[in-house]
Design a protein around this motif. Sequence first.
Motif, PDB file in Angstrom:
ATOM      1  N   LEU A  28       0.843  -1.201   0.000  1.00 34.32           N
ATOM      2  CA  LEU A  28       0.000   0.000   0.000  1.00 34.32           C
ATOM      3  C   LEU A  28       0.879   1.252   0.000  1.00 34.32           C
ATOM      4  O   LEU A  28       0.619   2.230  -0.715  1.00 34.32           O
ATOM      5  CB  LEU A  28      -0.908  -0.018   1.243  1.00 34.32           C
ATOM      6  N   ALA A  29       1.937   1.193   0.801  1.00 34.36           N
ATOM      7  CA  ALA A  29       2.868   2.324   0.874  1.00 34.36           C
ATOM      8  C   ALA A  29       3.447   2.594  -0.517  1.00 34.36           C
ATOM      9  O   ALA A  29       3.453   3.738  -0.989  1.00 34.36           O
ATOM     10  CB  ALA A  29       3.980   2.026   1.873  1.00 34.36           C
ATOM     11  N   ILE A  30       3.924   1.537  -1.155  1.00 35.62           N
ATOM     12  CA  ILE A  30       4.520   1.677  -2.495  1.00 35.62           C
ATOM     13  C   ILE A  30       3.484   2.224  -3.489  1.00 35.62           C
ATOM     14  O   ILE A  30       3.761   3.171  -4.231  1.00 35.62           O
ATOM     15  CB  ILE A  30       5.055   0.315  -3.009  1.00 35.62           C
ATOM     16  N   ASP A  31       2.283   1.628  -3.461  1.00 36.03           N
ATOM     17  CA  ASP A  31       1.230   2.054  -4.396  1.00 36.03           C
ATOM     18  C   ASP A  31       0.853   3.523  -4.214  1.00 36.03           C
ATOM     19  O   ASP A  31       0.486   4.200  -5.160  1.00 36.03           O
ATOM     20  CB  ASP A  31      -0.029   1.182  -4.240  1.00 36.03           C
ATOM     21  N   ASN A  32       0.976   3.989  -2.963  1.00 37.27           N
ATOM     22  CA  ASN A  32       0.627   5.390  -2.688  1.00 37.27           C
ATOM     23  C   ASN A  32       1.812   6.336  -2.850  1.00 37.27           C
ATOM     24  O   ASN A  32       1.741   7.501  -2.465  1.00 37.27           O
ATOM     25  CB  ASN A  32       0.059   5.532  -1.267  1.00 37.27           C
ATOM     26  N   GLY A  33       2.888   5.823  -3.366  1.00 34.31           N
ATOM     27  CA  GLY A  33       4.050   6.667  -3.618  1.00 34.31           C
ATOM     28  C   GLY A  33       4.812   7.076  -2.373  1.00 34.31           C
ATOM     29  O   GLY A  33       5.583   8.038  -2.390  1.00 34.31           O
ATOM     30  N   VAL A  34       4.614   6.318  -1.278  1.00 34.45           N
ATOM     31  CA  VAL A  34       5.371   6.609  -0.057  1.00 34.45           C
ATOM     32  C   VAL A  34       6.803   6.103  -0.252  1.00 34.45           C
ATOM     33  O   VAL A  34       7.016   5.038  -0.828  1.00 34.45           O
ATOM     34  CB  VAL A  34       4.733   5.903   1.172  1.00 34.45           C
ATOM     35  N   ASP A  35       7.773   6.890   0.198  1.00 33.51           N
ATOM     36  CA  ASP A  35       9.167   6.520   0.056  1.00 33.51           C
ATOM     37  C   ASP A  35       9.476   5.252   0.861  1.00 33.51           C
ATOM     38  O   ASP A  35       9.206   5.184   2.064  1.00 33.51           O
ATOM     39  CB  ASP A  35      10.033   7.698   0.534  1.00 33.51           C
ATOM     40  N   ALA A  36      10.019   4.236   0.187  1.00 32.66           N
ATOM     41  CA  ALA A  36      10.261   2.935   0.817  1.00 32.66           C
ATOM     42  C   ALA A  36      11.213   3.046   2.016  1.00 32.66           C
ATOM     43  O   ALA A  36      11.040   2.382   3.030  1.00 32.66           O
ATOM     44  CB  ALA A  36      10.821   1.956  -0.215  1.00 32.66           C
ATOM     45  N   TYR A  37      12.197   3.913   1.874  1.00 29.81           N
ATOM     46  CA  TYR A  37      13.181   4.098   2.944  1.00 29.81           C
ATOM     47  C   TYR A  37      12.510   4.651   4.208  1.00 29.81           C
ATOM     48  O   TYR A  37      12.726   4.170   5.314  1.00 29.81           O
ATOM     49  CB  TYR A  37      14.263   5.059   2.458  1.00 29.81           C
ATOM     50  N   ARG A  38      11.626   5.633   3.987  1.00 27.30           N
ATOM     51  CA  ARG A  38      10.920   6.220   5.129  1.00 27.30           C
ATOM     52  C   ARG A  38       9.972   5.210   5.772  1.00 27.30           C
ATOM     53  O   ARG A  38       9.826   5.161   6.988  1.00 27.30           O
ATOM     54  CB  ARG A  38      10.168   7.488   4.699  1.00 27.30           C
ATOM     55  N   ALA A  39       9.328   4.384   4.936  1.00 25.07           N
ATOM     56  CA  ALA A  39       8.420   3.364   5.474  1.00 25.07           C
ATOM     57  C   ALA A  39       9.202   2.387   6.351  1.00 25.07           C
ATOM     58  O   ALA A  39       8.749   1.974   7.423  1.00 25.07           O
ATOM     59  CB  ALA A  39       7.735   2.623   4.327  1.00 25.07           C
ATOM     60  N   LEU A  40      10.411   2.072   5.902  1.00 29.46           N
ATOM     61  CA  LEU A  40      11.258   1.132   6.643  1.00 29.46           C
ATOM     62  C   LEU A  40      11.731   1.722   7.974  1.00 29.46           C
ATOM     63  O   LEU A  40      11.593   1.108   9.032  1.00 29.46           O
ATOM     64  CB  LEU A  40      12.460   0.756   5.760  1.00 29.46           C
ATOM     65  N   ILE A  41      12.244   2.949   7.901  1.00 34.99           N
ATOM     66  CA  ILE A  41      12.841   3.580   9.091  1.00 34.99           C
ATOM     67  C   ILE A  41      11.772   4.116  10.057  1.00 34.99           C
ATOM     68  O   ILE A  41      11.840   3.899  11.264  1.00 34.99           O
ATOM     69  CB  ILE A  41      13.792   4.732   8.678  1.00 34.99           C
ATOM     70  N   ASN A  42      10.775   4.816   9.490  1.00 37.01           N
ATOM     71  CA  ASN A  42       9.775   5.461  10.362  1.00 37.01           C
ATOM     72  C   ASN A  42       8.633   4.529  10.739  1.00 37.01           C
ATOM     73  O   ASN A  42       7.851   4.836  11.625  1.00 37.01           O
ATOM     74  CB  ASN A  42       9.202   6.706   9.684  1.00 37.01           C
ATOM     75  N   GLY A  43       8.512   3.397  10.041  1.00 34.35           N
ATOM     76  CA  GLY A  43       7.464   2.436  10.362  1.00 34.35           C
ATOM     77  C   GLY A  43       8.039   1.176  10.979  1.00 34.35           C
ATOM     78  O   GLY A  43       8.098   1.020  12.204  1.00 34.35           O
ATOM     79  N   CYS A  44       8.544   0.292  10.115  1.00 38.46           N
ATOM     80  CA  CYS A  44       8.981  -1.045  10.541  1.00 38.46           C
ATOM     81  C   CYS A  44      10.054  -1.033  11.643  1.00 38.46           C
ATOM     82  O   CYS A  44       9.922  -1.724  12.654  1.00 38.46           O
ATOM     83  CB  CYS A  44       9.527  -1.808   9.341  1.00 38.46           C
ATOM     84  N   ALA A  45      11.115  -0.239  11.436  1.00 38.15           N
ATOM     85  CA  ALA A  45      12.215  -0.248  12.410  1.00 38.15           C
ATOM     86  C   ALA A  45      11.739   0.263  13.779  1.00 38.15           C
ATOM     87  O   ALA A  45      12.221  -0.204  14.822  1.00 38.15           O
ATOM     88  CB  ALA A  45      13.382   0.587  11.900  1.00 38.15           C
ATOM     89  N   LYS A  46      10.785   1.183  13.770  1.00 41.20           N
ATOM     90  CA  LYS A  46      10.225   1.680  15.039  1.00 41.20           C
ATOM     91  C   LYS A  46       9.522   0.529  15.770  1.00 41.20           C
ATOM     92  O   LYS A  46       9.514   0.465  16.997  1.00 41.20           O
ATOM     93  CB  LYS A  46       9.227   2.810  14.781  1.00 41.20           C
ATOM     94  N   GLY A  47       8.915  -0.385  14.999  1.00 47.19           N
ATOM     95  CA  GLY A  47       8.265  -1.553  15.588  1.00 47.19           C
ATOM     96  C   GLY A  47       9.271  -2.428  16.313  1.00 47.19           C
ATOM     97  O   GLY A  47       9.010  -2.921  17.413  1.00 47.19           O
TER      98      GLY A  47
END
Length: 215
Positions: A28-47
């Motif tokens: 969904l992030a990719i489809d919405n043009g969200v930067d993959a790096y930011r999704a990784l750092i600000n989303g997943c890594a925070k988890g």
Amino acid sequence: MEEKELFEKLKSAVVEGNDKEIKKLSQLAIDNGVDAYRALINGCAKGMDVVSDKYEKKEMFVPEILLSARAMYAALDVLMPHLKAEESKNTGTVMIGVVEGDIHDIGKNIVSLLLKVGGFEVVDLGKNVPLKTFVEKAKETKPDIIGLSALMTTSMMGMPEVIGMMKDAGIRDQVKILIGGAPISQKFADQIGADGYAPTGPSAIKAAEKLIGGN
Ligand code: B12
């Protein structure tokens, strides 16, 4: 969905160890043009930060941690192809591995990935790497930097041994040593004579750039 909400959901999916959900969210992030790096750092890594915290407080246990790790990797599978490598402004090679006795490789894998995204050539030796392997492989591949990762107070003691073995082999001054992992500090790096330390993935790229620039 707003970017912030998406990052929160990615974070929760890692904590819950929900790999199906995280795959959907990453896509969904990719489809919405969200930067993959930011999704990784600000989303997943925070988890994973939450997971580490809960593990320490004994609110989460090994089987759950493994599910979180699996979710983290599921996200990486989707996001990785979309991480934009920088216009190879960094031309150095980093050889990286988790030191002997230690199988914690989530952090190392993130650092390894980010270094690649940052334009470095990365030779990843994996986890639980015998100390002498770092020296042998360094002779073969002649990296600019060796990155050593350790997550345990026991395994981190392998780091000064690697440095000693590099000296004995006469190659210590040909390569910079960058260290990291939860129990590592700048003080420890200074004590053992490492060239650099970084506390997080993004700062590891900066540290590597600095070390190469200082060559
Ligand atoms: C996940 C986890 C596991 C997973 C590992 C899965 C995997 N594939 O990695 C499993 C369940 C397998 C596991 C097993 C064990 N674990 Co464990 N584990 C953790 C936990 C909760 C989180 C680690 C993690 O992934 N963090 C998330 C990542 C993203 O962060 P990170 O690794 O710190 O990496 C970041 C930075 O440190 C830095 N970085 C990392 N490497 C490098 C390298 C370089 C060069 C640079 C510049 C930067 C850098 O950048 C990364 C990204 O930002 C930690 C708790 C903690 N506070 O660390 C305990 C922890 C590390 N585990 C611990 C223990 C004791 C164990 C076991 C012995 C448990 C047991 N009794 O079986 C075994 C050890 C097995 C072994 N021989 O290695 C202890 C270690 C205590 C100590 N003596 O120091 C900890 C600290 C928990 C605790 N408080 O007790 N564990």
